[in-house]
Design an enzyme around this catalytic site. Structure first.
Site, PDB file in Angstrom:
ATOM      1  N   THR A   1       5.010   1.826   6.040  1.00  0.00           N
ATOM      2  CA  THR A   1       3.605   1.448   6.196  1.00  0.00           C
ATOM      3  C   THR A   1       2.953   2.392   7.197  1.00  0.00           C
ATOM      4  O   THR A   1       3.532   2.668   8.252  1.00  0.00           O
ATOM      5  CB  THR A   1       3.395  -0.003   6.692  1.00  0.00           C
ATOM      6  OG1 THR A   1       2.036  -0.140   7.137  1.00  0.00           O
ATOM      7  CG2 THR A   1       4.296  -0.397   7.846  1.00  0.00           C
TER       8      THR A   1
ATOM      9  N   GLY B   1       0.831  -1.208   0.000  1.00  0.00           N
ATOM     10  CA  GLY B   1       0.000   0.000   0.000  1.00  0.00           C
ATOM     11  C   GLY B   1       0.863   1.255   0.000  1.00  0.00           C
ATOM     12  O   GLY B   1       1.899   1.295   0.652  1.00  0.00           O
TER      13      GLY B   1
ATOM     14  N   ASP C   1       0.685   1.594   8.954  1.00  0.00           N
ATOM     15  CA  ASP C   1       0.311   0.756  10.110  1.00  0.00           C
ATOM     16  C   ASP C   1       1.419   0.716  11.170  1.00  0.00           C
ATOM     17  O   ASP C   1       1.168   0.356  12.317  1.00  0.00           O
ATOM     18  CB  ASP C   1       0.014  -0.680   9.656  1.00  0.00           C
ATOM     19  CG  ASP C   1      -1.197  -0.747   8.737  1.00  0.00           C
ATOM     20  OD1 ASP C   1      -1.841   0.286   8.515  1.00  0.00           O
ATOM     21  OD2 ASP C   1      -1.490  -1.852   8.236  1.00  0.00           O
TER      22      ASP C   1
ATOM     23  N   GLY D   1       6.270  -2.915   3.121  1.00  0.00           N
ATOM     24  CA  GLY D   1       5.901  -3.385   4.454  1.00  0.00           C
ATOM     25  C   GLY D   1       6.380  -4.812   4.654  1.00  0.00           C
ATOM     26  O   GLY D   1       7.149  -5.330   3.833  1.00  0.00           O
TER      27      GLY D   1
HETATM   28  O1  F6P Z   1      -1.378  -1.768   5.131  1.00  0.00           O
HETATM   29  C1  F6P Z   1      -1.755  -0.477   4.863  1.00  0.00           C
HETATM   30  C2  F6P Z   1      -3.253  -0.344   4.738  1.00  0.00           C
HETATM   31  O2  F6P Z   1      -3.563   1.008   4.506  1.00  0.00           O
HETATM   32  C3  F6P Z   1      -4.042  -0.856   5.933  1.00  0.00           C
HETATM   33  O3  F6P Z   1      -4.041   0.042   7.007  1.00  0.00           O
HETATM   34  C4  F6P Z   1      -5.402  -1.085   5.311  1.00  0.00           C
HETATM   35  O4  F6P Z   1      -6.100  -2.080   6.031  1.00  0.00           O
HETATM   36  C5  F6P Z   1      -5.059  -1.561   3.929  1.00  0.00           C
HETATM   37  O5  F6P Z   1      -3.759  -1.094   3.650  1.00  0.00           O
HETATM   38  C6  F6P Z   1      -6.004  -1.051   2.866  1.00  0.00           C
HETATM   39  O6  F6P Z   1      -5.664  -1.620   1.647  1.00  0.00           O
HETATM   40  P1  F6P Z   1      -6.228  -1.126   0.247  1.00  0.00           P
HETATM   41  O7  F6P Z   1      -5.449   0.080  -0.172  1.00  0.00           O
HETATM   42  O8  F6P Z   1      -5.996  -2.282  -0.657  1.00  0.00           O
HETATM   43  O9  F6P Z   1      -7.679  -0.794   0.425  1.00  0.00           O
END
Ligand code: F6P
Length: 365
Positions: A145, A19, A147, A121
């Site tokens: 990340t 992400g 997170d 990540g």
């Molecule tokens: O890992 C980063 C993150 O933003 C998480 O916090 C979230 O759950 C996920 O990616 C969302 O993913 P996507 O961009 O595929 O919706």
């Protein structure tokens, strides 16, 4: 044992994976300027993570410092593109799963790249390590990340900006909550860990912080909100991490095309119960990808710059199989395998939990 140092005509591959988050372009800028100006290497950007290597010819971008956008480090997203879908060792194709690792390595080698910097990540880092090990490619990982759950580093690129955005959301929710006598629930990201909720909750003055690391009892949350109202304050703020489960232990989310599971919806679940149990008017805000986009803050710019430079220096010394990390106010590095093997959830002894509890914040337990 002596290590082979790269010659000045060496080629370095660079990719961003997983992400996106604020600060990725600042890493790209740092790597490209340092590797080119100070070591004389050519930097080749692979587009969309390892995905760019699936094509023949590969989807790449030569990264020339003279042609880089001067404003790059201020900008959100990643000019290389990224993906958080698909594992090259078991890629979904119309004819079933396929292991594409060997062709990816061959394409990287055909480009003349024996060195790779991967910004990602923990998931991306494991995949990149497997590819690099298989292909004898010297890999240095840079953790990013929102997170903030990559092991072995105190902070990952993107986290600080995400916390700023979530804090600003609480700052904006507070006056409207007070004007309407409401309880505001803010749902923030964090697929497995509650770092964003904890830090933004403290910085933004949340009354309740719900994170997956601390099991909660909704009755305790309701009692806390009722207590605030009894004492004469007409509004309250709750911040909840998307990874917080329901009473039955179920994480709420959605399945998108291709079977991708993503979290989202616990804010509504909490909000509905609080509305009923406290007879309060409740509104829920899901912050979503706003936390990932936009310009990086100063912390993410400096972290990205220092980590990018350090990654290049490690490769220049002949090192590989390392992940850059931030420890004790310094950029350091650890063995990539050690970083991948550890995971950074919030410890119960985290000083931010202690501080929040001291100020009367409720964690629902
Ligand atoms: O890992 C980063 C993150 O933003 C998480 O916090 C979230 O759950 C996920 O990616 C969302 O993913 P996507 O961009 O595929 O919706």
């Amino acid at each position: 044992m002596s290590v082979a140092r790269p010659s000045s005509s060496a080629k370095l591959a660079l990719l961003t994976s997983g992400g996106d988050c604020a600060g990725l372009n600042a890493v790209i800028r740092a790597v490209v300027i340092h590797a080119t100006h100070n070591y004389g290497w050519e930097v080749i950007g692979i587009q969309e993570g390892t995905h760019g290597l699936l094509f023949d010819p590969p989807h790449i971008q030569k990264l020339d410092p003279g042609k880089l956008d001067f404003e790059l480090f201020r900008k959100g997203g990643t000019i290389l593109g990224t993906t958080n879908k698909g594992d090259p060792f078991s890629l979904d194709t119309p004819t079933g799963k396929k292991d594409c690792s060997k062709e990816m390595i061959a394409r990287l080698k055909a480009l003349g790249c024996g060195m790779l910097i991967g910004v990602g990540g923990d998931g991306s880092m494991s995949i990149l390590k497997r590819l690099a090990d298989l292909g004898g490619i010297r890999l240095v990982g840079i953790p990013k990340t929102i997170d903030n759950d990559v092991g072995a580093t105190e902070i990952s690129i993107g986290f600080s900006t995400a916390v700023d955005i979530a804090t600003e959301a609480l700052d904006r929710l507070q006056p409207t909550a007070a004007s309407h006598n409401r309880v505001m629930v803010l749902e923030v990201m964090g697929r497995d860990a509650g770092h964003i909720a904890l830090h933004a909750g403290v910085a933004g003055g949340a009354d309740v912080i719900l994170i997956p690391e601390i099991p909660y009892d909704i009755k305790k949350v309701a009692a806390h909100i009722n207590g605030i109202r009894k004492r004469g304050r007409n509004f309250a703020l709750i911040i909840v991490s998307e990874a917080v489960p329901t009473k039955e232990g179920r994480k709420i989310g959605k399945v998108f095309a291709g079977g991708q599971k993503r979290l989202g919806g616990i804010g509504d679940y909490i909000g509905e119960q609080i509305a009923e149990m406290c007879q309060a008017e409740v509104r829920v805000t899901v912050l979503g990808h706003v936390q990932r986009g936009g310009p990086p803050n100063a912390t993410d710019r400096t972290l990205a710059t220092a980590m990018g430079v350090h990654a290049v220096d490690l490769l220049a010394k002949g090192a590989g199989d390392r992940m850059v990390c931030w420890i004790n106010r310094q950029v350091e590095s650890v063995k990539l395998g050690d970083a991948i093997a550890t995971y950074r959830a919030i410890e119960q002894s985290d000083s931010m939990i202690t501080a929040a509890r001291a100020l009367g914040v409720c964690f629902g337990n």
